[in-house]
Design a protein around this motif. Sequence first.
Motif, PDB file in Angstrom:
ATOM      1  N   PHE A 202      10.902   3.216  -3.557  1.00 24.09           N
ATOM      2  CA  PHE A 202       9.919   2.250  -4.035  1.00 24.09           C
ATOM      3  C   PHE A 202      10.427   0.914  -3.590  1.00 24.09           C
ATOM      4  N   SER A 203      12.460   0.715  -3.670  1.00 17.22           N
ATOM      5  CA  SER A 203      12.922  -0.281  -2.777  1.00 17.22           C
ATOM      6  C   SER A 203      12.881   0.253  -1.385  1.00 17.22           C
ATOM      7  N   ASP A 204      12.367   0.869  -0.605  1.00 23.49           N
ATOM      8  CA  ASP A 204      12.158   1.153   0.549  1.00 23.49           C
ATOM      9  C   ASP A 204      10.713   0.129   1.018  1.00 23.49           C
ATOM     10  N   PRO A 205      11.555  -0.818   2.339  1.00 22.90           N
ATOM     11  CA  PRO A 205      10.118  -1.678   2.191  1.00 22.90           C
ATOM     12  C   PRO A 205       8.744  -0.670   2.734  1.00 22.90           C
ATOM     13  N   ALA A 206       9.274   0.829   3.529  1.00 25.39           N
ATOM     14  CA  ALA A 206       8.799   1.581   4.433  1.00 25.39           C
ATOM     15  C   ALA A 206       8.328   2.032   3.601  1.00 25.39           C
ATOM     16  N   ALA A 207       8.106   2.611   2.317  1.00 22.65           N
ATOM     17  CA  ALA A 207       7.736   3.111   0.737  1.00 22.65           C
ATOM     18  C   ALA A 207       6.577   1.769   0.396  1.00 22.65           C
ATOM     19  N   VAL A 208       6.614   1.306   0.471  1.00 18.96           N
ATOM     20  CA  VAL A 208       5.836   0.273  -0.029  1.00 18.96           C
ATOM     21  C   VAL A 208       4.799   0.358   0.705  1.00 18.96           C
ATOM     22  N   ALA A 209       4.794  -0.435   2.238  1.00 21.41           N
ATOM     23  CA  ALA A 209       3.735  -0.405   2.886  1.00 21.41           C
ATOM     24  C   ALA A 209       3.335   0.750   3.387  1.00 21.41           C
ATOM     25  N   ALA A 210       3.591   2.057   2.948  1.00 24.77           N
ATOM     26  CA  ALA A 210       3.192   3.688   3.564  1.00 24.77           C
ATOM     27  C   ALA A 210       2.088   3.792   1.559  1.00 24.77           C
ATOM     28  N   SER A 211       2.603   3.545   0.033  1.00 19.52           N
ATOM     29  CA  SER A 211       1.602   3.605  -1.014  1.00 19.52           C
ATOM     30  C   SER A 211       0.602   3.002  -0.205  1.00 19.52           C
ATOM     31  N   CYS A 212       0.731   1.434   0.066  1.00 18.71           N
ATOM     32  CA  CYS A 212      -0.823   0.150  -0.002  1.00 18.71           C
ATOM     33  C   CYS A 212      -1.635   0.867   1.398  1.00 18.71           C
TER      34      CYS A 212
END
Length: 296
Positions: A202-212
């Motif tokens: 979850f420290s990957d910004p792409a993962a945060v963007a994807a989950s949002c």
Amino acid sequence: MSVPLPGSFTYHAIDADGVTIHCAVGGDGPPVLLLHGYPQTHLIWHHVAPVLAARHTVVLADLRGYGDSAKPAPGAGQPEYAKRAMARDQLLVMRALGFDRFGVAGHDRGGRVGHRLALDAPGAVSALAVLDIVPTRHAFEHAGKEFGLGYFHWFFLAAGNGIPEHLIGADPEFWITARMNARHHGGTPFDPAAVAEYVRCFSDPAAVAASCAGYRAAAGVDLEHDEADAGRLIAAPLLALWGEHSFVGRSYDVLDVWRGYASDVRGRALPGDHYLPEERPELVAAALGEFFAGRR
């Protein structure tokens, strides 16, 4: 660091029509697909999967946007993170592994992907287990103050203008551990190695963007798909498990709700809160083992 899965599980990166899905496979017997929820990865099943693998071929997959699976950039309307797209990924993964028909168990977001998979590919899903959820459409239609306070993250993560991405990205470890610790009620403690993996991914910004994007899809395109299927029942047998101390357990007659969405429903509350595969793994493994026994 080492992940808490036995060496009998092997890892694969499977191309699902251009989206790489990361998964682990172990055991032998009728296939069962295990899907995680937010904000975890396939490792939420690390206690349960080895038990099921004694009698099943168990596939643990990271949903697109999570873990080490691909994270397509979200577009307008978030179609890349619709549950329909995520369900199709998993159908293609199982076909690539040689399984045309299989059981599915999903916790949280993974249960919603499983719900959509059972509707879109009824011939593929032999049985569906959903953990600590009611259908998305029902939740939104019956949302009130208690839902807004208990499930505030549904609305926070769906907010626009980069707000949740920025705030979570500032301290992803705090966000993950705070969410998880707030929804744990006794039972087995979270495995530090698993939590560290959740934080790493979850420290990957792409993962945060994807989950949002996934939560925005839930409030948008997913509801459109659900409305189009209103009144259509899941054909596969459905097992619902929920935490007696969870918001779901406190707020809904879970079996009665699911009987409006599936034709063959059974289930029960377990002593715990939201993260049942980690908090009450022995009870979850026993319930899933009994439910999936003999199904093909």
